[in-house]
Design an enzyme around this catalytic site. Sequence first.
Site, PDB file in Angstrom:
ATOM      1  N   LYS A   1       0.838  -1.206   0.000  1.00  8.95           N
ATOM      2  CA  LYS A   1       0.000   0.000   0.000  1.00  8.95           C
ATOM      3  C   LYS A   1       0.865   1.245   0.000  1.00  8.95           C
ATOM      4  O   LYS A   1       0.596   2.211  -0.735  1.00  8.95           O
ATOM      5  CB  LYS A   1      -0.932   0.002   1.209  1.00  8.95           C
ATOM      6  CG  LYS A   1      -1.857   1.207   1.256  1.00  8.95           C
ATOM      7  CD  LYS A   1      -2.777   1.172   2.463  1.00  8.95           C
ATOM      8  CE  LYS A   1      -3.669   2.402   2.500  1.00  8.95           C
ATOM      9  NZ  LYS A   1      -4.546   2.411   3.715  1.00  8.95           N
TER      10      LYS A   1
ATOM     11  N   ASN B   1      17.396   7.069   7.056  1.00  8.41           N
ATOM     12  CA  ASN B   1      16.216   7.414   7.840  1.00  8.41           C
ATOM     13  C   ASN B   1      15.590   6.215   8.556  1.00  8.41           C
ATOM     14  O   ASN B   1      14.934   6.388   9.581  1.00  8.41           O
ATOM     15  CB  ASN B   1      15.168   8.055   6.925  1.00  8.41           C
ATOM     16  CG  ASN B   1      13.824   8.173   7.603  1.00  8.41           C
ATOM     17  OD1 ASN B   1      13.597   9.046   8.439  1.00  8.41           O
ATOM     18  ND2 ASN B   1      12.897   7.285   7.266  1.00  8.41           N
TER      19      ASN B   1
ATOM     20  N   SER C   1      19.169  11.538  12.860  1.00  7.23           N
ATOM     21  CA  SER C   1      19.537  11.149  14.219  1.00  7.23           C
ATOM     22  C   SER C   1      18.343  11.362  15.154  1.00  7.23           C
ATOM     23  O   SER C   1      17.186  11.220  14.745  1.00  7.23           O
ATOM     24  CB  SER C   1      20.764  11.965  14.654  1.00  7.23           C
ATOM     25  OG  SER C   1      21.199  11.597  15.939  1.00  7.23           O
TER      26      SER C   1
ATOM     27  N   TYR D   1      16.398   2.020  22.390  1.00  5.45           N
ATOM     28  CA  TYR D   1      16.245   2.870  21.202  1.00  5.45           C
ATOM     29  C   TYR D   1      17.228   4.031  21.247  1.00  5.45           C
ATOM     30  O   TYR D   1      17.913   4.330  20.261  1.00  5.45           O
ATOM     31  CB  TYR D   1      14.810   3.386  21.113  1.00  5.45           C
ATOM     32  CG  TYR D   1      14.604   4.430  20.040  1.00  5.45           C
ATOM     33  CD1 TYR D   1      14.677   4.099  18.689  1.00  5.45           C
ATOM     34  CD2 TYR D   1      14.329   5.753  20.379  1.00  5.45           C
ATOM     35  CE1 TYR D   1      14.493   5.058  17.701  1.00  5.45           C
ATOM     36  CE2 TYR D   1      14.144   6.720  19.405  1.00  5.45           C
ATOM     37  CZ  TYR D   1      14.222   6.370  18.072  1.00  5.45           C
ATOM     38  OH  TYR D   1      14.044   7.328  17.102  1.00  5.45           O
TER      39      TYR D   1
ATOM     40  N   LYS E   1      20.280   4.899  18.544  1.00  7.69           N
ATOM     41  CA  LYS E   1      20.392   6.171  17.835  1.00  7.69           C
ATOM     42  C   LYS E   1      21.714   6.864  18.167  1.00  7.69           C
ATOM     43  O   LYS E   1      22.330   7.506  17.296  1.00  7.69           O
ATOM     44  CB  LYS E   1      19.216   7.083  18.181  1.00  7.69           C
ATOM     45  CG  LYS E   1      17.866   6.580  17.719  1.00  7.69           C
ATOM     46  CD  LYS E   1      17.808   6.345  16.212  1.00  7.69           C
ATOM     47  CE  LYS E   1      17.725   7.614  15.406  1.00  7.69           C
ATOM     48  NZ  LYS E   1      17.452   7.343  13.966  1.00  7.69           N
TER      49      LYS E   1
END
Length: 299
Positions: A42, A91, A142, A157, A161
């Site tokens: 989609k 990204n 970032s 997480y 990063k």
Amino acid sequence: MNKVIVITGASSGFGALTARALADAGHTVYAGMRAIATRNAKAAQEAAAYAADHHVDLRPIELDVGSQDSVDRAVAQIIETHQRLDVVVHNAGHMVLGPSEAFTPEQVAALFDVNTLGTQRLNRAALPQLRRQGHGLVVWVSSSSVKGGTPPYLGPYFAAKAAMDSLAVSYAGELARFGVETTIVVPGAFTSGTNHFQNAGHPADTDVAKAYDAHYAGLPQQVGAALAKLEPADADVAEVARAIVAAVDAPYGQRPYRVHIDPSDDGSAIVSGVADRMRAQLLERAGLGDLLKVLPSLA
């Protein structure tokens, strides 16, 4: 000037917005996403429809940052078609929410695989072309969590990063003498406009997670509500896409090294500013000041 661009994680959120904004700016944009024939069919169809409706050059492409073969195929296809690749946008990312201890090592490894190792896979596929050209731009998306104030329950997480950001800093100096520029884009905690929070992963060790509930019951909801409260009413996630377009369209040699888009102002810009200044001073003292700027294009 039209640039050939590849962006990862372009099925939704920052990636989808940025892919469309770059295409609107007149560039040829390959919107990388995994499983474009199934899971993201989609999203791929919507990207193609956007291109047709707006008469822009936006092309969905199969690109799974978790697979070197997939990344290699995508980059090879782009270069074969255009004989060049001008901009790489890192990204793709994934968020998790919960007490750090409750995530298994395998979960944390998988998170680093998407957020950090995925950038390495794409770099190894794309940078040989940028180096041969003697020009190009690598954009890293970032997070203000790398240097700013951070709430708990997002530890794995944030760590992933931070690792990605550290790679970006090192790559900037290592690519400068090839004429390849670096821009690190630092978004704050946008609580709407992306799927980060809605699609966040959760810890596999539910027993440990329950133990934390005894003292931290409801904290994930509190974190989300607190971040949303700090966010101004006019916060617009599309500002991130506009910042990337501005970096891509800036004159060669004048692109920003780091750009913050943080409506909540968590202090990341201040801390990053100090860290980046200290890095620059060290390189100058060491006689490596040329690594802070790109050489003239060889193209």
